[in-house]
Design a protein around this motif. Structure first.
Motif, PDB file in Angstrom:
ATOM      1  N   VAL A  69      57.284  28.344 -25.627  1.00 12.48           N
ATOM      2  CA  VAL A  69      56.467  27.532 -26.273  1.00 12.48           C
ATOM      3  C   VAL A  69      56.968  26.359 -26.880  1.00 12.48           C
ATOM      4  O   VAL A  69      57.948  26.528 -27.790  1.00 12.48           O
ATOM      5  N   THR A  70      56.754  25.006 -26.696  1.00 14.89           N
ATOM      6  CA  THR A  70      57.348  23.919 -27.306  1.00 14.89           C
ATOM      7  C   THR A  70      56.236  23.007 -28.170  1.00 14.89           C
ATOM      8  O   THR A  70      55.129  22.890 -27.786  1.00 14.89           O
ATOM      9  N   MET A  71      56.516  23.275 -29.739  1.00 16.90           N
ATOM     10  CA  MET A  71      55.838  22.279 -30.488  1.00 16.90           C
ATOM     11  C   MET A  71      56.205  20.915 -30.452  1.00 16.90           C
ATOM     12  O   MET A  71      57.317  20.529 -30.639  1.00 16.90           O
ATOM     13  N   GLN A  72      55.510  20.081 -30.264  1.00 13.44           N
ATOM     14  CA  GLN A  72      55.596  18.638 -30.205  1.00 13.44           C
ATOM     15  C   GLN A  72      55.978  18.025 -31.789  1.00 13.44           C
ATOM     16  O   GLN A  72      55.902  18.932 -32.591  1.00 13.44           O
ATOM     17  N   ALA A  73      56.916  17.116 -31.787  1.00 14.43           N
ATOM     18  CA  ALA A  73      57.358  16.555 -32.876  1.00 14.43           C
ATOM     19  C   ALA A  73      56.358  16.270 -33.890  1.00 14.43           C
ATOM     20  O   ALA A  73      55.266  15.610 -33.656  1.00 14.43           O
ATOM     21  N   GLN A  74      56.376  16.638 -35.158  1.00 16.49           N
ATOM     22  CA  GLN A  74      55.580  16.465 -36.231  1.00 16.49           C
ATOM     23  C   GLN A  74      55.988  15.447 -37.109  1.00 16.49           C
ATOM     24  O   GLN A  74      57.149  15.485 -37.504  1.00 16.49           O
ATOM     25  N   LYS A  75      55.185  14.694 -37.831  1.00 19.08           N
ATOM     26  CA  LYS A  75      55.713  13.743 -38.615  1.00 19.08           C
ATOM     27  C   LYS A  75      56.161  14.317 -40.010  1.00 19.08           C
ATOM     28  O   LYS A  75      56.983  13.723 -40.626  1.00 19.08           O
ATOM     29  N   GLU A  76      55.448  15.258 -40.552  1.00 18.56           N
ATOM     30  CA  GLU A  76      55.943  15.849 -41.796  1.00 18.56           C
ATOM     31  C   GLU A  76      55.398  17.313 -41.782  1.00 18.56           C
ATOM     32  O   GLU A  76      54.420  17.731 -41.198  1.00 18.56           O
ATOM     33  N   ALA A  77      56.066  18.021 -42.796  1.00 23.86           N
ATOM     34  CA  ALA A  77      55.734  19.617 -42.857  1.00 23.86           C
ATOM     35  C   ALA A  77      54.825  19.666 -43.953  1.00 23.86           C
ATOM     36  O   ALA A  77      54.250  19.053 -44.574  1.00 23.86           O
ATOM     37  N   PRO A  78      53.575  20.742 -43.495  1.00 21.39           N
ATOM     38  CA  PRO A  78      52.722  21.143 -44.291  1.00 21.39           C
ATOM     39  C   PRO A  78      53.186  21.610 -45.864  1.00 21.39           C
ATOM     40  O   PRO A  78      54.382  21.912 -45.934  1.00 21.39           O
ATOM     41  N   PRO A  79      52.436  20.980 -46.737  1.00 17.06           N
ATOM     42  CA  PRO A  79      52.961  21.276 -48.143  1.00 17.06           C
ATOM     43  C   PRO A  79      53.407  22.885 -48.413  1.00 17.06           C
ATOM     44  O   PRO A  79      54.481  22.869 -49.013  1.00 17.06           O
ATOM     45  N   ASP A  80      52.435  23.710 -47.860  1.00 14.84           N
ATOM     46  CA  ASP A  80      53.032  25.167 -47.927  1.00 14.84           C
ATOM     47  C   ASP A  80      53.718  25.587 -47.071  1.00 14.84           C
ATOM     48  O   ASP A  80      53.921  26.950 -47.083  1.00 14.84           O
ATOM     49  N   MET A  81      53.957  24.930 -45.980  1.00 10.00           N
ATOM     50  CA  MET A  81      54.830  25.515 -44.801  1.00 10.00           C
ATOM     51  C   MET A  81      54.011  26.420 -44.255  1.00 10.00           C
ATOM     52  O   MET A  81      54.584  27.507 -43.695  1.00 10.00           O
ATOM     53  N   GLN A  82      52.750  26.609 -44.425  1.00 11.32           N
ATOM     54  CA  GLN A  82      51.777  27.525 -43.782  1.00 11.32           C
ATOM     55  C   GLN A  82      50.996  26.817 -42.310  1.00 11.32           C
ATOM     56  O   GLN A  82      50.760  25.527 -42.418  1.00 11.32           O
ATOM     57  N   CYS A  83      50.764  27.573 -41.317  1.00 11.02           N
ATOM     58  CA  CYS A  83      50.214  27.042 -40.000  1.00 11.02           C
ATOM     59  C   CYS A  83      49.333  28.330 -39.798  1.00 11.02           C
ATOM     60  O   CYS A  83      49.367  29.268 -39.721  1.00 11.02           O
ATOM     61  N   ARG A  84      48.218  27.601 -39.508  1.00  5.40           N
ATOM     62  CA  ARG A  84      46.980  28.465 -39.292  1.00  5.40           C
ATOM     63  C   ARG A  84      46.690  28.441 -37.546  1.00  5.40           C
ATOM     64  O   ARG A  84      45.784  28.895 -36.837  1.00  5.40           O
ATOM     65  N   ASP A  85      47.801  27.869 -37.043  1.00  5.46           N
ATOM     66  CA  ASP A  85      47.699  27.959 -35.441  1.00  5.46           C
ATOM     67  C   ASP A  85      47.717  29.368 -34.861  1.00  5.46           C
ATOM     68  O   ASP A  85      48.539  30.109 -35.365  1.00  5.46           O
ATOM     69  N   LYS A  86      46.950  29.509 -33.827  1.00  9.25           N
ATOM     70  CA  LYS A  86      47.008  30.844 -33.134  1.00  9.25           C
ATOM     71  C   LYS A  86      47.242  30.714 -31.680  1.00  9.25           C
ATOM     72  O   LYS A  86      46.876  29.691 -31.057  1.00  9.25           O
ATOM     73  N   PHE A  87      47.702  31.855 -31.082  1.00 11.82           N
ATOM     74  CA  PHE A  87      47.877  31.999 -29.626  1.00 11.82           C
ATOM     75  C   PHE A  87      47.391  33.340 -29.107  1.00 11.82           C
ATOM     76  O   PHE A  87      47.097  34.263 -29.991  1.00 11.82           O
ATOM     77  N   LEU A  88      46.495  33.334 -27.823  1.00 17.24           N
ATOM     78  CA  LEU A  88      46.125  34.317 -27.358  1.00 17.24           C
ATOM     79  C   LEU A  88      46.570  34.506 -25.932  1.00 17.24           C
ATOM     80  O   LEU A  88      46.677  33.720 -25.015  1.00 17.24           O
ATOM     81  N   LEU A  89      47.212  35.857 -25.575  1.00 15.23           N
ATOM     82  CA  LEU A  89      47.831  36.013 -24.413  1.00 15.23           C
ATOM     83  C   LEU A  89      46.898  36.979 -23.713  1.00 15.23           C
ATOM     84  O   LEU A  89      46.783  38.289 -24.164  1.00 15.23           O
ATOM     85  N   GLN A  90      46.509  36.611 -22.676  1.00 15.21           N
ATOM     86  CA  GLN A  90      45.460  37.440 -21.629  1.00 15.21           C
ATOM     87  C   GLN A  90      46.236  38.190 -20.590  1.00 15.21           C
ATOM     88  O   GLN A  90      46.909  37.505 -19.913  1.00 15.21           O
ATOM     89  N   SER A  91      46.035  39.309 -20.162  1.00 12.59           N
ATOM     90  CA  SER A  91      46.828  39.897 -19.172  1.00 12.59           C
ATOM     91  C   SER A  91      45.656  40.814 -18.269  1.00 12.59           C
ATOM     92  O   SER A  91      44.757  41.409 -18.923  1.00 12.59           O
ATOM     93  N   VAL A  92      45.689  40.987 -17.100  1.00  9.39           N
ATOM     94  CA  VAL A  92      44.851  41.688 -16.220  1.00  9.39           C
ATOM     95  C   VAL A  92      45.751  41.984 -14.921  1.00  9.39           C
ATOM     96  O   VAL A  92      46.695  41.234 -14.595  1.00  9.39           O
ATOM     97  N   LYS A  93      45.359  43.063 -14.340  1.00  6.20           N
ATOM     98  CA  LYS A  93      45.789  43.571 -13.190  1.00  6.20           C
ATOM     99  C   LYS A  93      45.506  42.523 -11.982  1.00  6.20           C
ATOM    100  O   LYS A  93      44.506  42.026 -11.634  1.00  6.20           O
ATOM    101  N   ALA A  94      46.470  42.307 -10.901  1.00  5.85           N
ATOM    102  CA  ALA A  94      46.381  41.544  -9.878  1.00  5.85           C
ATOM    103  C   ALA A  94      46.671  42.077  -8.532  1.00  5.85           C
ATOM    104  O   ALA A  94      47.184  43.137  -8.370  1.00  5.85           O
ATOM    105  N   ASN A  95      46.252  41.561  -7.423  1.00  5.47           N
ATOM    106  CA  ASN A  95      46.566  42.277  -6.305  1.00  5.47           C
ATOM    107  C   ASN A  95      47.928  42.279  -5.981  1.00  5.47           C
ATOM    108  O   ASN A  95      48.741  41.335  -6.582  1.00  5.47           O
TER     109      ASN A  95
END
Length: 239
Positions: A69-95
């Motif tokens: 997972v690569t985060m693109q270059a950001q101009k500046e950091a948030p003041p509190d260094m907190q990030c609200r971004d989330k990821f969801l990984l889904q998995s399922v049986k395959a043939n």
């Protein structure tokens, strides 16, 4: 680590050592502990900010798969260094024998009756590692203050001065020896000149004495002339 029925995920937090204007990556490892082929898909709440490779794929039975997972270059950091971004990984049986080309969006549709396993991952910003600060003089426990570069320079200058002083003493000693040798040779030369003058006077006296007696040159006169020649040759060599 998240241990589901299909995939185990390591880690559960995507930690990015945040630096402004710099692209940063972190890695997920998906482990399939089952005997089935497992298809997966990665989603994010901010798809323009992150690049996921691969974002879909198949994990073979009893195998692992790495996701970057690569985060693109950001101009500046948030003041509190907190990030609200989330990821969801889904998995399922395959043939059996399924590949990434066989994955479809319909496979992850719960409404279609598919059993989809989901794991939520959050993003964490961490400060980048700081370079080690220089150790101050005497800061190490039990160690005396260490000299700076100036101490090394002073030691070098002292060694050079001592060498020059030693060379000066050697040159001075050689000068004294040369002067002593010159004085000795001068004294020997003066002594030889005095001896020569004395022999000349004695030779003149002998010549006068011989003239008065009317006889030939005596043996003593020949000896004195020979000595005079030897002394003159010695003086010429010393000169």
């Amino acid at each position: 680590m998240s241990t589901g029925e299909l995939l185990s995920i390591e880690p559960l937090e995507l930690k990015f050592p945040f630096e402004p204007r710099k692209q940063i990556s972190c890695e997920l490892q998906l482990s399939n502990k089952t005997d089935n082929y497992v298809a997966f898909k990665v989603k994010t709440t901010n798809p323009k900010k992150y690049c996921v490779r691969p974002n879909t794929g198949v994990v073979l039975p009893l195998s692992t798969c790495d996701v970057v997972v690569t985060m693109q270059a950001q101009k500046e950091a948030p003041p509190d260094m907190q990030c609200r971004d989330k990821f969801l990984l889904q998995s399922v049986k395959a043939n059996d024998g399924a590949t990434a080309k066989d994955i479809t969006a319909e496979m992850f549709n719960k409404e279609a009756g598919h059993e989809v396993e989901e794991s939520k991952l959050r993003v964490v910003y961490v400060s980048p590692p700081q370079p080690p600060s220089p150790v101050r003089e005497g800061s190490e426990e039990g160690s005396p203050p260490r000299g700076s570069d100036n101490g090394h320079a002073n030691a070098a200058e002292f060694a050079a001065a001592a060498r020059a002083f030693s060379e000066g003493l050697e040159a001075q000693d050689k000068s004294y020896e040369a002067k002593a040798l010159i004085s000795k040779l001068t004294a020997e030369k003066n002594n030889a000149i005095q001896q020569n003058n004395k022999l000349r006077q004695e030779l003149e006296l002998l010549k006068r004495s011989s003239s008065k007696s009317g006889g030939g040159v005596s043996f003593m006169v020949v000896v004195l002339i020979g000595l005079l020649g030897i002394i003159m040759g010695y003086i010429m060599k010393k000169s």
